[in-house]
Design a protein around this motif. Structure first.
Motif, PDB file in Angstrom:
ATOM      1  N   LEU A 307      39.161  32.871  37.531  1.00  0.00           N
ATOM      2  CA  LEU A 307      40.448  33.262  38.101  1.00  0.00           C
ATOM      3  C   LEU A 307      40.359  33.556  39.596  1.00  0.00           C
ATOM      4  CD1 LEU A 307      41.734  35.581  35.215  1.00  0.00           C
ATOM      5  CD2 LEU A 307      42.058  33.135  35.528  1.00  0.00           C
ATOM      6  N   LEU A 308      39.160  33.396  40.170  1.00  0.00           N
ATOM      7  CA  LEU A 308      38.920  33.491  41.619  1.00  0.00           C
ATOM      8  C   LEU A 308      39.333  34.838  42.211  1.00  0.00           C
ATOM      9  CD1 LEU A 308      40.065  29.903  42.688  1.00  0.00           C
ATOM     10  CD2 LEU A 308      37.783  30.694  42.051  1.00  0.00           C
ATOM     11  N   ALA A 311      35.284  40.562  43.847  1.00  0.00           N
ATOM     12  CA  ALA A 311      34.538  41.506  43.007  1.00  0.00           C
ATOM     13  C   ALA A 311      35.287  42.840  42.912  1.00  0.00           C
ATOM     14  CB  ALA A 311      33.140  41.719  43.580  1.00  0.00           C
ATOM     15  N   PHE A 312      35.889  43.261  44.014  1.00  0.00           N
ATOM     16  CA  PHE A 312      36.609  44.533  44.007  1.00  0.00           C
ATOM     17  C   PHE A 312      37.840  44.466  43.100  1.00  0.00           C
ATOM     18  CE2 PHE A 312      39.780  47.364  46.238  1.00  0.00           C
ATOM     19  CZ  PHE A 312      39.242  48.538  45.738  1.00  0.00           C
ATOM     20  N   THR A 313      38.579  43.338  43.163  1.00  0.00           N
ATOM     21  CA  THR A 313      39.756  43.174  42.311  1.00  0.00           C
ATOM     22  C   THR A 313      39.353  43.124  40.840  1.00  0.00           C
ATOM     23  OG1 THR A 313      40.885  41.928  44.068  1.00  0.00           O
ATOM     24  CG2 THR A 313      41.772  41.736  41.846  1.00  0.00           C
ATOM     25  N   ALA A 314      38.256  42.411  40.553  1.00  0.00           N
ATOM     26  CA  ALA A 314      37.765  42.352  39.172  1.00  0.00           C
ATOM     27  C   ALA A 314      37.382  43.745  38.676  1.00  0.00           C
ATOM     28  CB  ALA A 314      36.562  41.411  39.079  1.00  0.00           C
ATOM     29  N   GLY A 315      36.781  44.535  39.565  1.00  0.00           N
ATOM     30  CA  GLY A 315      36.430  45.902  39.199  1.00  0.00           C
ATOM     31  C   GLY A 315      37.666  46.740  38.903  1.00  0.00           C
ATOM     32  N   LEU A 316      38.749  46.527  39.670  1.00  0.00           N
ATOM     33  CA  LEU A 316      39.995  47.257  39.430  1.00  0.00           C
ATOM     34  C   LEU A 316      40.624  46.865  38.093  1.00  0.00           C
ATOM     35  CD1 LEU A 316      41.746  47.227  42.938  1.00  0.00           C
ATOM     36  CD2 LEU A 316      40.728  49.184  41.761  1.00  0.00           C
ATOM     37  N   VAL A 317      40.512  45.576  37.728  1.00  0.00           N
ATOM     38  CA  VAL A 317      41.063  45.117  36.447  1.00  0.00           C
ATOM     39  C   VAL A 317      40.364  45.800  35.282  1.00  0.00           C
ATOM     40  CG1 VAL A 317      41.264  43.113  34.912  1.00  0.00           C
ATOM     41  CG2 VAL A 317      41.875  42.898  37.319  1.00  0.00           C
ATOM     42  N   LEU A 318      39.053  46.003  35.405  1.00  0.00           N
ATOM     43  CA  LEU A 318      38.275  46.602  34.319  1.00  0.00           C
ATOM     44  C   LEU A 318      38.268  48.129  34.357  1.00  0.00           C
ATOM     45  CD1 LEU A 318      35.198  44.192  34.327  1.00  0.00           C
ATOM     46  CD2 LEU A 318      37.235  44.086  32.902  1.00  0.00           C
ATOM     47  N   ASP A 365      45.151  30.669  32.449  1.00  0.00           N
ATOM     48  CA  ASP A 365      46.551  31.032  32.679  1.00  0.00           C
ATOM     49  C   ASP A 365      46.869  32.464  32.249  1.00  0.00           C
ATOM     50  OD1 ASP A 365      47.197  28.455  33.658  1.00  0.00           O
ATOM     51  OD2 ASP A 365      47.362  27.693  31.608  1.00  0.00           O
ATOM     52  N   THR A 366      45.904  33.149  31.672  1.00  0.00           N
ATOM     53  CA  THR A 366      46.124  34.521  31.209  1.00  0.00           C
ATOM     54  C   THR A 366      46.291  35.458  32.408  1.00  0.00           C
ATOM     55  OG1 THR A 366      44.763  34.095  29.255  1.00  0.00           O
ATOM     56  CG2 THR A 366      45.221  36.389  29.796  1.00  0.00           C
ATOM     57  N   GLY A 367      47.313  36.311  32.366  1.00  0.00           N
ATOM     58  CA  GLY A 367      47.605  37.201  33.485  1.00  0.00           C
ATOM     59  C   GLY A 367      46.704  38.427  33.515  1.00  0.00           C
ATOM     60  N   LYS A 368      46.669  39.075  34.674  1.00  0.00           N
ATOM     61  CA  LYS A 368      45.852  40.281  34.836  1.00  0.00           C
ATOM     62  C   LYS A 368      46.274  41.378  33.866  1.00  0.00           C
ATOM     63  CE  LYS A 368      45.148  39.624  39.822  1.00  0.00           C
ATOM     64  NZ  LYS A 368      45.429  40.204  41.156  1.00  0.00           N
ATOM     65  N   GLY A 369      47.600  41.543  33.717  1.00  0.00           N
ATOM     66  CA  GLY A 369      48.101  42.595  32.838  1.00  0.00           C
ATOM     67  C   GLY A 369      47.642  42.433  31.412  1.00  0.00           C
ATOM     68  N   THR A 370      47.612  41.180  30.938  1.00  0.00           N
ATOM     69  CA  THR A 370      47.159  40.912  29.570  1.00  0.00           C
ATOM     70  C   THR A 370      45.688  41.267  29.403  1.00  0.00           C
ATOM     71  OG1 THR A 370      48.774  39.122  29.351  1.00  0.00           O
ATOM     72  CG2 THR A 370      46.933  39.140  27.789  1.00  0.00           C
ATOM     73  N   ILE A 371      44.878  40.885  30.390  1.00  0.00           N
ATOM     74  CA  ILE A 371      43.447  41.179  30.325  1.00  0.00           C
ATOM     75  C   ILE A 371      43.207  42.686  30.373  1.00  0.00           C
ATOM     76  CG2 ILE A 371      41.227  40.911  31.514  1.00  0.00           C
ATOM     77  CD1 ILE A 371      42.148  38.140  32.390  1.00  0.00           C
ATOM     78  N   ILE A 372      43.955  43.393  31.219  1.00  0.00           N
ATOM     79  CA  ILE A 372      43.831  44.852  31.280  1.00  0.00           C
ATOM     80  C   ILE A 372      44.174  45.471  29.931  1.00  0.00           C
ATOM     81  CG2 ILE A 372      44.826  46.953  32.289  1.00  0.00           C
ATOM     82  CD1 ILE A 372      45.149  45.393  34.920  1.00  0.00           C
ATOM     83  N   LEU A 373      45.263  44.986  29.310  1.00  0.00           N
ATOM     84  CA  LEU A 373      45.674  45.504  28.006  1.00  0.00           C
ATOM     85  C   LEU A 373      44.604  45.272  26.953  1.00  0.00           C
ATOM     86  CD1 LEU A 373      47.790  46.695  26.073  1.00  0.00           C
ATOM     87  CD2 LEU A 373      48.711  44.370  25.800  1.00  0.00           C
ATOM     88  N   TYR A 374      44.090  44.050  26.883  1.00  0.00           N
ATOM     89  CA  TYR A 374      43.050  43.735  25.893  1.00  0.00           C
ATOM     90  C   TYR A 374      41.812  44.591  26.110  1.00  0.00           C
ATOM     91  CZ  TYR A 374      45.671  39.485  24.603  1.00  0.00           C
ATOM     92  OH  TYR A 374      46.621  38.603  24.172  1.00  0.00           O
ATOM     93  N   HIS A 375      41.437  44.763  27.374  1.00  0.00           N
ATOM     94  CA  HIS A 375      40.240  45.545  27.683  1.00  0.00           C
ATOM     95  C   HIS A 375      40.444  47.011  27.308  1.00  0.00           C
ATOM     96  CE1 HIS A 375      37.271  47.454  30.608  1.00  0.00           C
ATOM     97  NE2 HIS A 375      36.531  46.738  29.798  1.00  0.00           N
TER      98      HIS A 375
END
Length: 485
Positions: A307-308, A311-318, A365-375
């Protein structure tokens, strides 16, 4: 109160005048910053390759050596806990960690930085078993859930915020500030421990079995190093350094187990496995750790390379999931004290299966919000399983087995982590190759990203199988009774 609980309560009559809360706070502060440091450096590795002028496969030793030293030291801690007091062990661990942090902060080159990381790992490797053993000695079984939940907050929350905090620091400062930031807190922890920490453990000074120490070091060190190398190296399992290390480690481990079972004073008393709930909890925790690592490893890779994201944004998602898990741990600990393990472990395992299936459905195509919810759902499930199962298993052990039980669980958690990384990277890589083999343009960036997505989905599918096994095992969990001694 039944006779078993009366016997358990009698063990703590000599601790009635000790204030438990200051000791718990001391342990939590020290453990938080030592565990935080495990993930704090990960995002800085790319910068370090440039600043220290070393290749990436060399800089990886800053992480691999940390895991390796902790994996080697924890089994030996079962012996050290019986030779030194609580104060000596904890303060010694924090002094080592503080010294290692200082060395890292002022390191002029890679090799000095590596030495600093090893010294830090020595402190962390001593910290984890001392912390858990102290909780077991200090709190009676009916009150351990909440206390262990506080430890769960540290174990999950600290590494969760590590990458995000690291990204914030690196946005404004150089990598050395990652260590300068931790240093004052480490010093404060030593001071608080010197003031408030009391001796609560039994110093029995058992015989030192040098051969067992050597076999343990080669065995656990070989296993952790072998799997870590397989997960981080380009050759994977075909590298002789990987499979030869695993073979030597496995053989040494077999001799170590044989020696422990036939020794009158074993360094790591494997007879703890004779307690059914401890054995079941150990297997359940290993399986859950394998499933957990499929998420902790694969999601950052997908977020950054697929999803390009930075690293900082990925850390915020998790971050939300890690924070949620940390704050839920004390709550699930109190629920464990009130309702027992089954009320948490069974639904937690079922939720884990559900969320692992949801992860198999994510793509580019999965959005950030969906990944945050699943996590977040994933971390809720983990909080319902990990500490309740671990506390329940340890509750069934006699007091003399506390150092051995905590060392066994912490060691196998480290080994499961190393195995999980290598195992799921292998699955992901194999699936990527299969996808690209059927592609008309395997070098196209979009196809490379799609192959990564396919590899991640395959890995989560295997992770779901582990979760299903955890559900089956959860139905055999029963509330453990404190043994009469």
């Amino acid at each position: 109160m039944n006779p078993a609980n009366e016997a358990a309560g009698a063990q703590y009559k000599d601790l009635e005048n000790i204030k438990r809360l200051p000791i718990l706070i001391t342990l939590v502060i020290g453990a938080f910053f030592s565990i935080l440091n495990e993930t704090l450096l990960n995002i800085a590795l790319v910068d370090l390759t440039v600043d220290l002028n070393v290749p990436y496969n060399t800089i990886q030793w800053l992480s691999t050596s940390y895991l390796l030293v902790v994996g080697i030291l924890i089994p030996i801690s079962a012996l050290l806990v019986q030779w030194f007091t609580t104060r000596q062990m904890f303060i010694g661990a924090m002094v080592l960690f503080t010294l290692g942090t200082l060395v890292c902060a002022i390191a002029p080159n890679f090799y000095v930085l590596l030495i600093g990381r090893i010294i830090q790992a020595l402190g962390t490797g001593l910290m984890l078993p001392v912390m858990m053993n102290t909780i077991l000695v200090l709190y009676p079984p009916e009150k351990r859930g909440a206390a262990m939940g506080s430890i769960g907050l540290v174990i999950m929350f600290a590494p969760a915020i590590g990458p995000t905090l690291s990204g914030l620091i690196l946005d404004s400062f150089e990598w050395r500030w990652l260590f300068y930031f931790v240093l004052p807190f480490a010093v404060i922890s030593v001071i608080i421990a010197a003031v408030y920490l009391k001796n609560v453990s039994d110093v029995t000074k058992p015989r030192v079995d040098v051969l067992s120490i050597i076999l343990s070091t080669i065995g656990f060190g070989g296993i952790v190093y072998g799997f870590s190398s397989a997960g981080s190296g380009s050759d994977g399992w075909s590298n002789p350094e990987v499979y030869l290390t695993l073979i030597v480690g496995g053989i040494s481990l077999l001799f170590f187990v044989y020696r422990q079972l036939n020794s009158k004073e074993p360094m790591l008393d494997l007879r703890a496995f004779l307690s059914p709930m401890f054995s079941l909890s150990t297997v359940l925790i290993i399986i859950v750790m394998m499933a957990l690592f499929s998420t902790l490893l694969l999601l950052p890779i997908l977020l950054q390379q697929g999803l390009l994201m930075t690293a900082f944004t990925a850390g915020l998602v998790l971050l939300p999931g890690g924070v949620l898990n940390g704050f839920l741990s004390p709550l699930t600990g109190r629920l464990f004290d009130k309702f027992g393990p089954r009320a948490l472990v069974i639904p937690g395992s079922a939720i884990l299966v559900l969320v692992m299936w949801l992860f198999t459905q994510i793509d580019l195509d999965t959005g950030k919000g969906t990944i945050i919810l699943y996590h977040c759902i994933m971390m809720v499930a983990i909080s319902m399983i990990m500490m309740p199962a671990q506390t329940n298993g340890l509750n069934q052990l006699p007091r003399r087995y506390y150092p051995h039980g905590t060392a066994i669980l912490n060691t196998l958690t480290q080994v499961a982590g190393a195995i999980g990384v290598a195992f799921f990277i292998s699955i992901m890589s194999a699936s990527q190759k299969d996808y690209l083999a059927g592609s008309s343009d395997p070098t196209a960036p979009h196809e490379m990203a799609e192959s990564l997505s396919a590899g991640v989905q395959s890995s989560f599918s295997v992770g779901m199988i582990f979760a299903i096994v955890a559900v089956v095992l959860s139905f055999f969990v029963r509330r453990a009774k404190a043994p009469q001694e």
